[in-house]
Enzyme design. Structure first.
Site, PDB file in Angstrom:
ATOM      1  N   GLU A  17       4.499  11.017  13.673  1.00 62.18           N
ATOM      2  CA  GLU A  17       3.948  11.002  15.034  1.00 62.18           C
ATOM      3  C   GLU A  17       3.259   9.669  15.338  1.00 62.18           C
ATOM      4  O   GLU A  17       2.472   9.157  14.547  1.00 62.18           O
ATOM      5  CB  GLU A  17       2.941  12.149  15.176  1.00 62.18           C
TER       6      GLU A  17
ATOM      7  N   LYS B  39       5.593  16.186  23.533  1.00 66.16           N
ATOM      8  CA  LYS B  39       4.716  17.158  22.884  1.00 66.16           C
ATOM      9  C   LYS B  39       4.126  18.134  23.901  1.00 66.16           C
ATOM     10  O   LYS B  39       3.526  17.723  24.901  1.00 66.16           O
ATOM     11  CB  LYS B  39       3.600  16.403  22.156  1.00 66.16           C
TER      12      LYS B  39
ATOM     13  N   CYS C  68       3.319  18.037  15.564  1.00 67.57           N
ATOM     14  CA  CYS C  68       1.983  18.215  15.012  1.00 67.57           C
ATOM     15  C   CYS C  68       1.277  19.483  15.509  1.00 67.57           C
ATOM     16  O   CYS C  68       1.556  20.586  15.043  1.00 67.57           O
ATOM     17  CB  CYS C  68       1.165  16.959  15.283  1.00 67.57           C
TER      18      CYS C  68
END
Length: 267
Positions: free
Chosen positions: A41, A121, A156
């Protein structure tokens, strides 16, 4: 499929050095016979380098992803460039969820450097993090076909929201890649959540973390590939490394046939 996870050393705001490490990891993964390699990331800026987000933001067509696409083409390997800080207002060739702002954006490239999918995300981290304040969340699922595999993408903090993984699994995913910047001290969560997502959806989950220290955080590494039983296929410690393992995608159907939890869902 031979899968590689590039656990890169990431220096805060050292964009050029970080890009070069990513390009070197793509080359090494290809040399080791990988079909697909995944990066961590915000590998070019560093997740915790919040002060650098605005000045380092790029469109999808910008220099970081263009160089990764070139590396994929040069070495003949698929790459999940996961992720960069995207400048939504500057991106031209990909439909965006907002006219302006910044996003945490991953792009999957094929062996010819062509974009297969863009994922922004969904769940932005607010706990001791500026991400939720600075970025715009994504809206679309990240799912693409890569050489006979259906590959899902999350990032994440998304790991804490199992409904997203169930939606991706329902789209037929065999493998979900999770670029991350997971810090100490939450080691147990990092080891538990991707394994749980693999077990409950009966598919492969590969969690790719970075390595490095920032002003107030240290990434814990431990990039790992889990099979549909939640068994660790390959993993590493907290130092920079390249994890390479063979993933038998036929195992997804075999495990679901042997232990039919997926079929027994009540929707």
């Amino acid at each position: 499929m031979r899968l590689a996870l590039a656990q890169l050393e990431i220096e805060s705001a050292a964009v050029e050095d970080n890009r070069e490490r990513a390009e070197a990891a793509v080359a090494e993964a290809a040399d080791r016979g990988a079909d697909l390699v995944a990066l961590p990331e915000i590998f070019n800026v560093g997740y915790f380098a919040f002060d650098a987000y605005q000045r380092a933001a790029e469109p999808v067509e910008g220099p970081t992803l263009s160089r990764i696409a070139d590396a994929a083409r040069e070495h003949g390997i698929g790459v999940l460039a996961g992720s960069i800080v995207e400048d939504l207002a500057e991106t031209e060739s990909v439909e965006t969820p907002a006219d302006e702002g910044l996003a945490n954006t991953s792009v999957l490239f094929d062996r010819d450097g062509r974009r297969l999918a863009v994922y922004r995300k969904h769940h932005l981290f607010g706990y001791e993090s500026a991400e939720a304040r600075m970025l715009v969340p994504g809206e679309s699922l990240g799912v693409a076909e890569f050489e006979g595999a259906t590959v899902g993408m999350t990032t994440c903090y998304d790991l804490r929201f199992p409904e997203l993984y169930r939606d991706i699994a329902a789209e037929g995913a065999d493998l979900i890649l999770v670029p991350s910047a997971w810090p100490y001290p939450r080691v147990e969560h990092w080891q538990l959540l991707p394994r749980a997502r693999a077990v409950e959806n009966q598919l492969f989950v590969a969690a790719i973390n970075g390595s490095g220290e920032f002003d107030d955080a240290e990434l814990l590494g431990r990039s790992t590939v889990y099979d549909p039983w939640g068994t660790t296929l390959a993993g590493t410690g907290d130092d920079p490394d390249l994890v390479v393992t063979d993933v038998d995608l036929d195992r997804v159907a075999a495990v679901r046939e042997e232990f039919p939890a997926w079929r027994d869902r009540r929707l």
